[in-house]
Design a protein around this motif. Structure first.
Motif, mmCIF file in Angstrom:
data_model
loop_
_atom_site.group_PDB
_atom_site.id
_atom_site.type_symbol
_atom_site.label_atom_id
_atom_site.label_comp_id
_atom_site.label_asym_id
_atom_site.label_seq_id
_atom_site.Cartn_x
_atom_site.Cartn_y
_atom_site.Cartn_z
ATOM 1 N N LYS A 218 0.827 -1.212 0.000
ATOM 2 C CA LYS A 218 0.000 0.000 0.000
ATOM 3 C C LYS A 218 0.860 1.260 0.000
ATOM 4 O O LYS A 218 0.615 2.206 -0.764
ATOM 5 N N GLU A 219 1.910 1.275 0.834
ATOM 6 C CA GLU A 219 2.777 2.451 0.936
ATOM 7 C C GLU A 219 3.529 2.721 -0.366
ATOM 8 O O GLU A 219 3.709 3.878 -0.757
ATOM 9 N N GLU A 220 3.975 1.658 -1.021
ATOM 10 C CA GLU A 220 4.773 1.807 -2.243
ATOM 11 C C GLU A 220 3.915 1.825 -3.510
ATOM 12 O O GLU A 220 4.439 2.071 -4.608
ATOM 13 N N GLY A 221 2.621 1.572 -3.361
ATOM 14 C CA GLY A 221 1.738 1.559 -4.528
ATOM 15 C C GLY A 221 2.080 0.447 -5.506
ATOM 16 O O GLY A 221 2.067 0.661 -6.734
ATOM 17 N N LYS A 223 1.871 -3.397 -7.363
ATOM 18 C CA LYS A 223 0.868 -4.324 -7.888
ATOM 19 C C LYS A 223 1.522 -5.696 -8.084
ATOM 20 O O LYS A 223 2.430 -5.837 -8.905
ATOM 21 N N ASP A 229 7.294 -5.202 -9.692
ATOM 22 C CA ASP A 229 6.755 -4.944 -8.355
ATOM 23 C C ASP A 229 6.808 -6.210 -7.511
ATOM 24 O O ASP A 229 7.094 -6.155 -6.307
#
Length: 241
Positions: A218-221, A223, A229
């Protein structure tokens, strides 16, 4: 007397025919791809859903290409679990037969006893041979190693042969291969399993560290469906205390 002569002739005919057939040489077939201590593996793709053994173009997974990850033989390194290592061997990865092939004289051979291999390096890619789960069954095969640690991120390459029938045959449309890949997670050297498609199921894969992984994503956005990612997520997990 005629009866005895007839029976004698019949017996000689039977034994003579048997001797002729017994002396016929046994023909042997030799394929272009020869094996070393290993039988050819079948395609990773299950064709059981297609009674004809073919797929229509819109059903084919992956992208069109060759049966090889690297069409040309390239210099590689083969490291064995017993400490032995072979450098400079010309190798290529056959995705359709799931074999690591090399050239010996005029023959194309496949590496035998892959379970004894620690890793294979080709074109800056690292490959390992390990156990994995496929439709609930335990299997073994080659994987590209993307991230190492207590959780290994692995990529499974595969190829499906597409045979063009008469209705599909036209200029430029020929028999070919379709290549595909899928990422797997391997925790603590247990059999690897496919990366979960749903985000929540993927996060649950990390058990007691699920909350940490969820917050990091969530913090790093990030996927998980994105390979870069995914590499970053597994690297973060492996650095957790």
């Amino acid at each position: 007397m005629r009866t005895q002569t007839f029976l004698l002739a019949l017996i000689m005919l039977i034994f003579g025919s048997h001797a002729v057939f017994a002396q016929q040489p046994q023909k042997s077939q030799r394929t272009k791809t020869q094996m070393m201590d290993q039988k050819p593996a079948s395609s990773v793709i299950d064709l059981s859903s297609s009674s004809s053994g073919r797929y229509a173009e819109d059903q084919l997974p992956g992208t069109r290409g060759t049966a090889y990850l690297n069409p040309e033989f390239v210099e590689g390194v083969i490291a064995y679990k017993n400490g032995n290592q072979i450098d400079g061997k010309l190798l290529r990865y056959n995705l359709y037969t799931q074999q690591m092939q090399f050239i010996e004289g005029v023959d194309t051979l496949a590496l035998g006893n892959p379970g004894e291999i620690e890793y294979i390096r080709m074109n800056e890619k690292l490959f390992v041979y390990t156990e994995y789960l496929c439709n609930g069954k335990h299997k073994s095969g080659y994987f590209e190693l993307l991230q190492n640690g207590s959780c290994r991120l692995l990529k499974r390459w595969s190829a499906l042969y597409h045979e063009v029938d008469e209705t599909e045959s036209y200029a430029g449309n020929e028999d070919c291969f379709y290549r595909d890949c899928q990422c797997f997670l391997q925790f603590f050297m247990n059999p690897a399993s496919p990366v979960q498609i749903k985000k929540n199921d993927f996060i649950k894969s990390f058990a007691n560290n699920s909350k940490d992984v969820k917050n990091y994503i969530k913090e790093e956005g990030l996927k998980p469906k994105n390979e870069e990612d995914l590499v970053q997520i597994i690297d973060f997990y492996n650095r957790l205390p």
